[in-house]
Design a protein around this motif. Structure first.
Motif, PDB file in Angstrom:
ATOM      1  N   VAL A  73       0.859  -1.194   0.000  1.00 35.65           N
ATOM      2  CA  VAL A  73       0.000   0.000   0.000  1.00 35.65           C
ATOM      3  C   VAL A  73       0.886   1.230   0.000  1.00 35.65           C
ATOM      4  O   VAL A  73       2.047   1.193   0.439  1.00 35.65           O
ATOM      5  CB  VAL A  73      -0.955   0.026   1.211  1.00 35.65           C
TER       6      VAL A  73
ATOM      7  N   ARG B 126       2.580  -3.893  -6.445  1.00 33.97           N
ATOM      8  CA  ARG B 126       2.408  -3.708  -5.001  1.00 33.97           C
ATOM      9  C   ARG B 126       3.451  -4.477  -4.199  1.00 33.97           C
ATOM     10  O   ARG B 126       3.671  -4.175  -3.029  1.00 33.97           O
ATOM     11  CB  ARG B 126       0.993  -4.115  -4.575  1.00 33.97           C
TER      12      ARG B 126
ATOM     13  N   THR C 212      -4.764  -1.248   9.174  1.00 36.09           N
ATOM     14  CA  THR C 212      -3.878  -1.562   8.048  1.00 36.09           C
ATOM     15  C   THR C 212      -4.352  -2.790   7.283  1.00 36.09           C
ATOM     16  O   THR C 212      -4.216  -2.862   6.044  1.00 36.09           O
ATOM     17  CB  THR C 212      -2.443  -1.775   8.551  1.00 36.09           C
ATOM     18  N   SER C 213      -4.933  -3.764   7.990  1.00 40.38           N
ATOM     19  CA  SER C 213      -5.488  -4.931   7.300  1.00 40.38           C
ATOM     20  C   SER C 213      -6.654  -4.517   6.416  1.00 40.38           C
ATOM     21  O   SER C 213      -6.824  -5.034   5.291  1.00 40.38           O
ATOM     22  CB  SER C 213      -5.938  -5.982   8.317  1.00 40.38           C
TER      23      SER C 213
ATOM     24  N   GLN D  89      -5.200  -2.898   3.239  1.00 45.65           N
ATOM     25  CA  GLN D  89      -4.670  -3.914   2.328  1.00 45.65           C
ATOM     26  C   GLN D  89      -5.797  -4.635   1.597  1.00 45.65           C
ATOM     27  O   GLN D  89      -5.705  -4.926   0.406  1.00 45.65           O
ATOM     28  CB  GLN D  89      -3.810  -4.905   3.102  1.00 45.65           C
TER      29      GLN D  89
ATOM     30  N   ALA E  54      -6.297  -4.302  -2.557  1.00 40.71           N
ATOM     31  CA  ALA E  54      -5.813  -5.502  -3.255  1.00 40.71           C
ATOM     32  C   ALA E  54      -6.418  -5.576  -4.656  1.00 40.71           C
ATOM     33  O   ALA E  54      -7.635  -5.464  -4.845  1.00 40.71           O
ATOM     34  CB  ALA E  54      -6.164  -6.747  -2.452  1.00 40.71           C
TER      35      ALA E  54
END
Length: 596
Positions: free
Chosen positions: A425, A542, A582-583, A586, A590
């Protein structure tokens, strides 16, 4: 929380037909439970009954609860000047008015309705035709008060009165004795003159004058004529003897009375000791009863407002910590169930090009925002060494959390700093999802309500949010300005840097209330994008990008929560917050094009 409208009835308004008090209503805050705390309710006082509704507009749906005031006990709170409690047996209502004046008005109105309900008041006696008995009772009380045997007087006071009466009686006896002695002297003189007149009559005949007052002798002299004594008067009576007998009798009575007084004085000491012992026994029993009732009340109403955080909370620090831990565990379980059961809804979130975030705004807080940005860029990115006294409290993989212990006026203000690295990211993407209000509720699990109070510009908004309550801590709310900025690079080697800063402000559309404790914040998230060159002629993917996150938070929670609890909660919740956020980023990025 506050009494936002005036009552619909006045304390002095009385229905002329029924003689009952008119309806009295208004908004009061009522303690609901440890989850929702204080809630505004429409409270109505009518016909010796206190009822409450969710709001004034919902009265037609019926009341949510009511109390009969006949045996109610109204207790103003010892420390909270706006709060008063109403208890009937085991049922307790905790109520808060807008200010002490409104609390006094409500208490007076409730007491007046309670008195007018027919329980022991003069008005109720008159209304039921019992004024005669009331007057008789008053007369009887007045007569009793006028007597020498008033209730409540000590025996020694009565004995003092008796001694006074004895002195008066002695003086009266002396006076009577003098009178009797004078009478005896007069009788003796009268008999002496009578004998003398009889002797003179034998030698000199007298002539009785028509006026009957004087007798004139032959030699022309006149003398006082004494009337003969009545046979029922003094003839045959020994006045001196009678007086001596009377005096001896009264002396005997007084002697006996004095003896009784002495005996009563001796017995009073014994009686007083017995009374003192009984009073001491009663005091101990009353103290034991009060303690038992207090403990019973604590057990019966555990979870009431007296157990929430505050300077006079009934819960100790260890119990406070355990309760907070248990509440947070429950919230975690609920969140895990929700995450496993729900399918995340994809919300469209357009990302504005970076140029829109690189300029300084023109709104009224523009200078303040620029000052905050410069301060965070100067101090937040500094190393952990030096004299800052940062302590490492959590280290999980790439994430490290530091803290400095700072207190001000007994309130914990521990600054917190966290560093984290997230692959795949960019700094722009992380700051976008942290600042964007449309997706805030997707990843923030501690917020109960959230709304934008004012939009200042494309990259600055004023936000008001209330956090979920963790009992026994009070509920918190925050009003802050949130701004997102792209930091322009000073040379070509500087990483691409983005920043979101949130700091507390004031706004007329979101004033502090008694329901929540207003927290003050100064938070910043600084994100730097690091790119590793791809192999050969491949495009950057990424896998080649890494976002270095620096998160700093200075929070003044306000209120009275124990310092140990606040530090434990911060140590527990901040790492979870960073990992969860943060998860989420992501997951959202994605498979999408990289946004620098």
């Amino acid at each position: 929380m506050s009494e936002k409208s005036s009552s619909s009835g006045s304390d002095e308004d009385v229905d002329p037909e029924s003689g009952q008090q008119a309806e009295h209503g208004g908004v009061l805050s009522k303690w609901t439970n440890y989850i929702h705390g204080w809630q505004d309710r429409w409270v109505v006082l009518k016909n010796n009954t206190l009822s409450y509704y969710k709001s004034e507009d919902e009265r037609e749906y019926g009341c949510r609860g009511s109390l009969c005031l006949s045996k109610a006990v109204i207790t103003p709170h010892e420390f909270d000047e706006c709060r008063f409690d109403i208890s009937v047996n085991d049922s307790v209502w905790y109520l808060r008015a807008e200010d002490p004046e409104h609390r006094l008005q409500w208490i007076e109105s409730i007491e007046l309705h309670k008195a007018e309900s027919g329980y022991g008041s003069e008005t109720s006696l008159r209304r039921h035709g019992s004024m005669l008995s009331l007057t008789s009772a008053a007369s009887a009380l007045s007569a009793t008060s006028a007597s020498s045997f008033k209730k409540g007087h000590r025996l020694r006071e009565k004995l003092s009165e008796m001694e006074t009466f004895r002195d008066i009686l002695c003086r009266q006896v002396d006076t009577l004795q003098k009178y009797f002695d004078s009478c005896a002297d007069v009788v003796s003189k009268d008999e002496f003159h009578r004998d003398r007149v009889e002797d003179d009559d034998d030698e000199f005949p007298t002539t009785t004058r028509p006026d009957g007052e004087y007798n004139h002798n032959n030699n022309g002299s006149k003398e006082k004529l004494f009337a003969p004594a009545s046979p029922k008067g003094m003839n045959g009576i020994d006045f001196k003897g009678e007086a001596i007998t009377f005096k001896a009798t009264t002396a005997g009575i007084l002697s006996t009375l004095s003896h009784c007084i002495e005996l009563m004085v001796k017995r009073e000491d014994s009686w007083q000791k017995r009374v003192d012992k009984e009073l001491e026994k009663r005091r101990r029993v009353e103290d034991a009863y009060k303690c038992a009732m207090h403990e019973l009340k604590k057990k019966s109403h555990y979870g009431g407002p007296d157990y929430e955080e505050g300077p006079n909370s009934l819960i100790n620090e260890d119990e406070f910590f355990d309760a907070v831990e248990a509440a947070l565990d429950r919230q975690d379980k609920i969140e895990e169930q929700c995450q496993s059961e729900k399918v995340r809804i994809s919300r469209p979130s357009s990302v504005t090009p970076g140029d829109a975030y690189s300029t300084i705004g023109t709104h009224r807080y523009a200078n303040k925002v620029e000052e905050m940005v410069q301060n965070h860029m100067t101090y937040s990115l500094q190393d952990m060494g030096g004299d800052a006294n940062w302590q490492l409290v959590i280290e999980e993989g790439e994430m490290k959390v530091y803290r400095r212990e700072v207190e001000e006026n007994g309130i914990v203000l521990d600054p917190l700093k966290a560093t984290h690295s997230v692959k795949g990211v960019t700094g722009h993407e992380v700051c976008h999802y942290f600042w964007e209000t449309d997706v805030r509720m997707d990843w923030e699990t501690t917020i109960e309500n959230f709304n934008v109070v004012e939009t200042l510009s494309d990259n600055a908004v004023i936000v008001y949010q209330t956090h979920k309550r963790v009992w026994p801590a009070s509920q918190r709310d925050v009003l802050y300005l949130s701004a997102m900025r792209k930091i322009m690079a000073t040379n070509e080697n500087d990483p691409d840097t983005w920043l979101v800063c949130n700091f507390s402000v004031d706004h007329n559309n979101a004033l502090p209330t008694n329901r929540c404790v207003r927290a003050k914040i100064n938070v910043a998230m600084i994100c730097q994008t690091l790119v590793s060159p791809p192999e050969g002629d491949k495009e950057i993917s990424r896998d080649n990008i890494l976002c270095k996150i620096t998160y700093v938070a200075n929070v003044n929670p306000g209120g009275w929560a124990p310092a140990s609890v606040l530090r434990a909660v911060a140590k527990r919740e901040y790492p979870k917050f960073l990992k969860r956020f943060t998860s989420y980023v992501q997951e959202k990025t994605a498979g999408k094009p990289i946004l620098f």
